[in-house]
Design an enzyme around this catalytic site. Sequence first.
Site, PDB file in Angstrom:
ATOM      1  N   GLY A  55       0.426  -1.291   0.091  1.00  0.00           N
ATOM      2  CA  GLY A  55       0.105  -0.300  -0.061  1.00  0.00           C
ATOM      3  C   GLY A  55       0.734   1.821  -0.156  1.00  0.00           C
ATOM      4  O   GLY A  55       0.023   2.294   0.231  1.00  0.00           O
TER       5      GLY A  55
ATOM      6  N   GLU B 238       4.797  -6.650   1.358  1.00  0.00           N
ATOM      7  CA  GLU B 238       3.714  -6.975   0.222  1.00  0.00           C
ATOM      8  C   GLU B 238       3.681  -6.200  -0.743  1.00  0.00           C
ATOM      9  O   GLU B 238       2.526  -5.820  -0.908  1.00  0.00           O
ATOM     10  CB  GLU B 238       3.080  -8.413   0.406  1.00  0.00           C
ATOM     11  CG  GLU B 238       1.435  -7.930   1.468  1.00  0.00           C
ATOM     12  CD  GLU B 238       0.835  -8.962   2.017  1.00  0.00           C
ATOM     13  OE1 GLU B 238       0.930 -10.275   2.225  1.00  0.00           O
ATOM     14  OE2 GLU B 238      -0.597  -8.638   1.353  1.00  0.00           O
ATOM     15  N   PRO B 239       4.781  -4.898  -0.740  1.00  0.00           N
ATOM     16  CA  PRO B 239       4.003  -4.338  -2.038  1.00  0.00           C
ATOM     17  C   PRO B 239       3.991  -4.361  -3.755  1.00  0.00           C
ATOM     18  O   PRO B 239       4.848  -5.437  -3.710  1.00  0.00           O
ATOM     19  CB  PRO B 239       5.874  -3.089  -1.396  1.00  0.00           C
ATOM     20  CG  PRO B 239       6.069  -3.829  -1.266  1.00  0.00           C
ATOM     21  CD  PRO B 239       6.352  -5.217  -0.717  1.00  0.00           C
ATOM     22  N   GLY B 240       3.443  -4.156  -4.091  1.00  0.00           N
ATOM     23  CA  GLY B 240       3.451  -3.742  -5.791  1.00  0.00           C
ATOM     24  C   GLY B 240       3.438  -2.430  -6.317  1.00  0.00           C
ATOM     25  O   GLY B 240       4.529  -2.678  -6.701  1.00  0.00           O
ATOM     26  N   ARG B 241       2.455  -1.881  -6.523  1.00  0.00           N
ATOM     27  CA  ARG B 241       2.700   0.011  -6.697  1.00  0.00           C
ATOM     28  C   ARG B 241       4.123   0.260  -6.251  1.00  0.00           C
ATOM     29  O   ARG B 241       4.862   0.685  -7.551  1.00  0.00           O
ATOM     30  CB  ARG B 241       1.793   0.428  -6.555  1.00  0.00           C
ATOM     31  CG  ARG B 241       1.580   2.203  -6.652  1.00  0.00           C
ATOM     32  CD  ARG B 241      -0.018   2.479  -5.716  1.00  0.00           C
ATOM     33  NE  ARG B 241      -0.670   2.254  -5.369  1.00  0.00           N
ATOM     34  CZ  ARG B 241      -1.374   2.149  -6.351  1.00  0.00           C
ATOM     35  NH1 ARG B 241      -1.833   3.194  -7.602  1.00  0.00           N
ATOM     36  NH2 ARG B 241      -2.556   1.888  -5.739  1.00  0.00           N
TER      37      ARG B 241
ATOM     38  N   ARG C 235      -7.373   3.003 -14.983  1.00  0.00           N
ATOM     39  CA  ARG C 235      -7.205   4.090 -13.529  1.00  0.00           C
ATOM     40  C   ARG C 235      -7.769   5.708 -14.005  1.00  0.00           C
ATOM     41  O   ARG C 235      -8.658   5.595 -12.975  1.00  0.00           O
ATOM     42  CB  ARG C 235      -5.977   4.014 -12.913  1.00  0.00           C
ATOM     43  CG  ARG C 235      -4.398   2.350 -13.054  1.00  0.00           C
ATOM     44  CD  ARG C 235      -3.647   2.509 -12.341  1.00  0.00           C
ATOM     45  NE  ARG C 235      -3.935   3.207 -10.759  1.00  0.00           N
ATOM     46  CZ  ARG C 235      -4.050   4.016 -10.479  1.00  0.00           C
ATOM     47  NH1 ARG C 235      -3.145   4.680 -10.862  1.00  0.00           N
ATOM     48  NH2 ARG C 235      -4.609   3.874  -9.217  1.00  0.00           N
TER      49      ARG C 235
ATOM     50  N   TYR D  39     -11.312   5.053 -11.462  1.00  0.00           N
ATOM     51  CA  TYR D  39     -11.074   6.009 -10.151  1.00  0.00           C
ATOM     52  C   TYR D  39     -10.824   7.046  -9.773  1.00  0.00           C
ATOM     53  O   TYR D  39     -11.035   7.349  -8.704  1.00  0.00           O
ATOM     54  CB  TYR D  39      -9.693   5.127  -9.351  1.00  0.00           C
ATOM     55  CG  TYR D  39      -9.133   2.779  -8.873  1.00  0.00           C
ATOM     56  CD1 TYR D  39     -10.345   2.354  -8.556  1.00  0.00           C
ATOM     57  CD2 TYR D  39      -7.945   2.911  -9.994  1.00  0.00           C
ATOM     58  CE1 TYR D  39     -10.086   1.617  -8.618  1.00  0.00           C
ATOM     59  CE2 TYR D  39      -7.994   1.690 -10.381  1.00  0.00           C
ATOM     60  CZ  TYR D  39      -8.451   0.665  -9.476  1.00  0.00           C
ATOM     61  OH  TYR D  39      -8.535  -0.605 -10.055  1.00  0.00           O
TER      62      TYR D  39
ATOM     63  N   CYS E 137     -15.591   3.912 -26.664  1.00  0.00           N
ATOM     64  CA  CYS E 137     -17.022   4.820 -27.227  1.00  0.00           C
ATOM     65  C   CYS E 137     -17.816   5.125 -25.308  1.00  0.00           C
ATOM     66  O   CYS E 137     -18.991   3.760 -25.140  1.00  0.00           O
ATOM     67  CB  CYS E 137     -18.168   3.949 -28.079  1.00  0.00           C
ATOM     68  SG  CYS E 137     -17.109   3.854 -29.427  1.00  0.00           S
TER      69      CYS E 137
ATOM     70  N   TYR F  99      -0.833  -1.854 -12.154  1.00  0.00           N
ATOM     71  CA  TYR F  99      -2.184  -1.424 -12.056  1.00  0.00           C
ATOM     72  C   TYR F  99      -1.968  -1.122 -13.811  1.00  0.00           C
ATOM     73  O   TYR F  99      -3.118  -0.419 -13.624  1.00  0.00           O
ATOM     74  CB  TYR F  99      -3.036  -0.782 -11.076  1.00  0.00           C
ATOM     75  CG  TYR F  99      -2.369  -1.728  -9.487  1.00  0.00           C
ATOM     76  CD1 TYR F  99      -2.706  -2.860  -9.327  1.00  0.00           C
ATOM     77  CD2 TYR F  99      -1.926  -0.617  -8.558  1.00  0.00           C
ATOM     78  CE1 TYR F  99      -2.410  -3.467  -8.302  1.00  0.00           C
ATOM     79  CE2 TYR F  99      -1.179  -1.319  -7.553  1.00  0.00           C
ATOM     80  CZ  TYR F  99      -1.805  -3.205  -7.339  1.00  0.00           C
ATOM     81  OH  TYR F  99      -1.682  -3.099  -6.073  1.00  0.00           O
TER      82      TYR F  99
HETATM   83  N1  LLP Z   1      -1.378  -7.137  -0.423  1.00  0.00           N
HETATM   84  C1  LLP Z   1      -2.873  -7.123  -0.461  1.00  0.00           C
HETATM   85  C2  LLP Z   1      -2.965  -7.586   0.073  1.00  0.00           C
HETATM   86  C3  LLP Z   1      -3.229  -6.090  -1.605  1.00  0.00           C
HETATM   87  O1  LLP Z   1      -4.552  -6.605  -1.792  1.00  0.00           O
HETATM   88  C4  LLP Z   1      -2.813  -5.537  -2.329  1.00  0.00           C
HETATM   89  C5  LLP Z   1      -3.488  -4.649  -3.446  1.00  0.00           C
HETATM   90  C6  LLP Z   1      -1.607  -5.484  -1.804  1.00  0.00           C
HETATM   91  C7  LLP Z   1      -0.752  -5.784  -1.425  1.00  0.00           C
HETATM   92  C8  LLP Z   1      -0.291  -4.501  -3.355  1.00  0.00           C
HETATM   93  O2  LLP Z   1      -1.005  -2.919  -2.908  1.00  0.00           O
HETATM   94  P1  LLP Z   1      -0.047  -1.969  -3.175  1.00  0.00           P
HETATM   95  O3  LLP Z   1       1.548  -1.948  -2.204  1.00  0.00           O
HETATM   96  O4  LLP Z   1       0.318  -2.116  -4.666  1.00  0.00           O
HETATM   97  O5  LLP Z   1      -0.401  -0.890  -2.726  1.00  0.00           O
HETATM   98  N2  LLP Z   1      -5.784  -1.828  -8.636  1.00  0.00           N
HETATM   99  C9  LLP Z   1      -5.840  -0.366  -7.922  1.00  0.00           C
HETATM  100  C10 LLP Z   1      -4.923  -1.209  -6.855  1.00  0.00           C
HETATM  101  C11 LLP Z   1      -5.407  -2.541  -6.215  1.00  0.00           C
HETATM  102  C12 LLP Z   1      -4.499  -3.192  -5.508  1.00  0.00           C
HETATM  103  C13 LLP Z   1      -5.414  -3.873  -4.730  1.00  0.00           C
HETATM  104  N3  LLP Z   1      -4.270  -4.974  -3.487  1.00  0.00           N
HETATM  105  C14 LLP Z   1      -4.895   0.263  -8.490  1.00  0.00           C
HETATM  106  O6  LLP Z   1      -4.969   0.782  -9.462  1.00  0.00           O
HETATM  107  O7  LLP Z   1      -4.547   1.183  -7.334  1.00  0.00           O
END
Ligand code: LLP
Length: 413
Positions: free
Chosen positions: A234, A269-272, A308, A312, A338, A367
């Site tokens: 997050g 557990e980061p992604g973004r 996105r 959002y 469209c 994402y």
């Molecule tokens: N762990 C869990 C359980 C999650 O559900 C998520 C993201 C993450 C880790 C990673 O979160 P991050 O570090 O990437 O913020 N599609 C949306 C974001 C949805 C995220 C869902 N869960 C967007 O484009 O902003």
Amino acid sequence: MLNYKNNDPYIEGTSLHDLVKVCATPFYVYSQEKIINQVNKTKEILGNNIFYSIKSNSNQAILKLMNSLDLGADVVSVGELKRALEAGFNPNKIIFEGVGKSEQDLLYAMHKNIRLINTESLEEIKLLDSLATEKNKVVDIGVRLNPDIDGETLSKISTGKKTDKFGIEIDKIDKIVELVKTCKSLNLVGISCHIGSQISKIEAFKNTFNQMKMAANKFIESGINIKHVDLGGGFHVKYKVSDPDFNIEMVKKELDNCFTQTEYELSFEPGRYLIAEAGITVTSIITKKNNGGINYLIVDAGMNTLIRPAMYGAHHEILAINSNSKEFIDYTIAGPICESSDIFSRDIKLTKQKIGDLLVIKNTGAYGKVMSSNYNSRPLPSEILVNKDNYAIVFSPEKIEKIIEADIIPSWL
Ligand code: LLP
């Protein structure tokens, strides 16, 4: 992410114009160097227990790179689990989460002997125990807790409030303990949480850490040997200049303040945060028009390429590439889909653009492609990975004819 040599845009040592010659727009480009730097920085600050949330970008090339950087993987479906295994992640470094795992999903994860299956409901714990008993296995599990914390992010990406569908309410720890003590085929060894995505307030992380510490203590006092405490992802990415500054060192500071000496390991557990800024989307201007005083540039990327903004209201900065003109104009950048919501940005100042010029949508590494679709029967975008002056097309979409072929016409038509 772009650098300029004699006014020509480059990603690392690769010319953007060269990429446009070999790959039709719209496409995503990722900088390997940027990914590596961001992963290393994150590991330096938060430690080695980082599980890349592969939902943010699950291209096999990206996964191979993340695995080579010694990250674990956080997956939320069997599809993602298969991707992670295929990319070479050690099963012992894969965590399987997700609010709705089917019996087949659980059986598959069990069969692959992954590190942890993080359960998200009392019903799921019961189901997993019965499946493990049937298969004569003892399975390590985690429980995802819902700490009831408002991460103050976009409502559509908030996950940690009591009313959100995720996890088990943190005040039900007694019930969890009571249940797992009756489960003869499960070992509860971990707790996890994730309060939402794109969280900038350090206070939210601080509150989460305190809640998770309290929860871990409660489990331990009840005789459950908690070995892993996963604090979610997050972390905030600065998409607009006016976005708050986010400092990962502050997260570390709160982490150290909260968890002094622990009997369990801490993980994230980061992604973004690991990949958003390492990606851009390149698109061409198809046409231009003025409707009701609005100067539209219609580009070949749409909400099917990058959803996105439409989904959002998310902001992505847009850059003009062919900027020979000195004249600035207020443009609204729209896709070809469209739908009125197919708009990337309204009223932004760019140098005067002509049909065929290129625009770059910034910070789309996370994402972006993973959420793209064939809506309006348009192909998915390609993806390119750049490594210095080298590049590879790492995803090439199915031709639309192939997509049409996948539909099945019933005998009565
Ligand atoms: N762990 C869990 C359980 C999650 O559900 C998520 C993201 C993450 C880790 C990673 O979160 P991050 O570090 O990437 O913020 N599609 C949306 C974001 C949805 C995220 C869902 N869960 C967007 O484009 O902003």
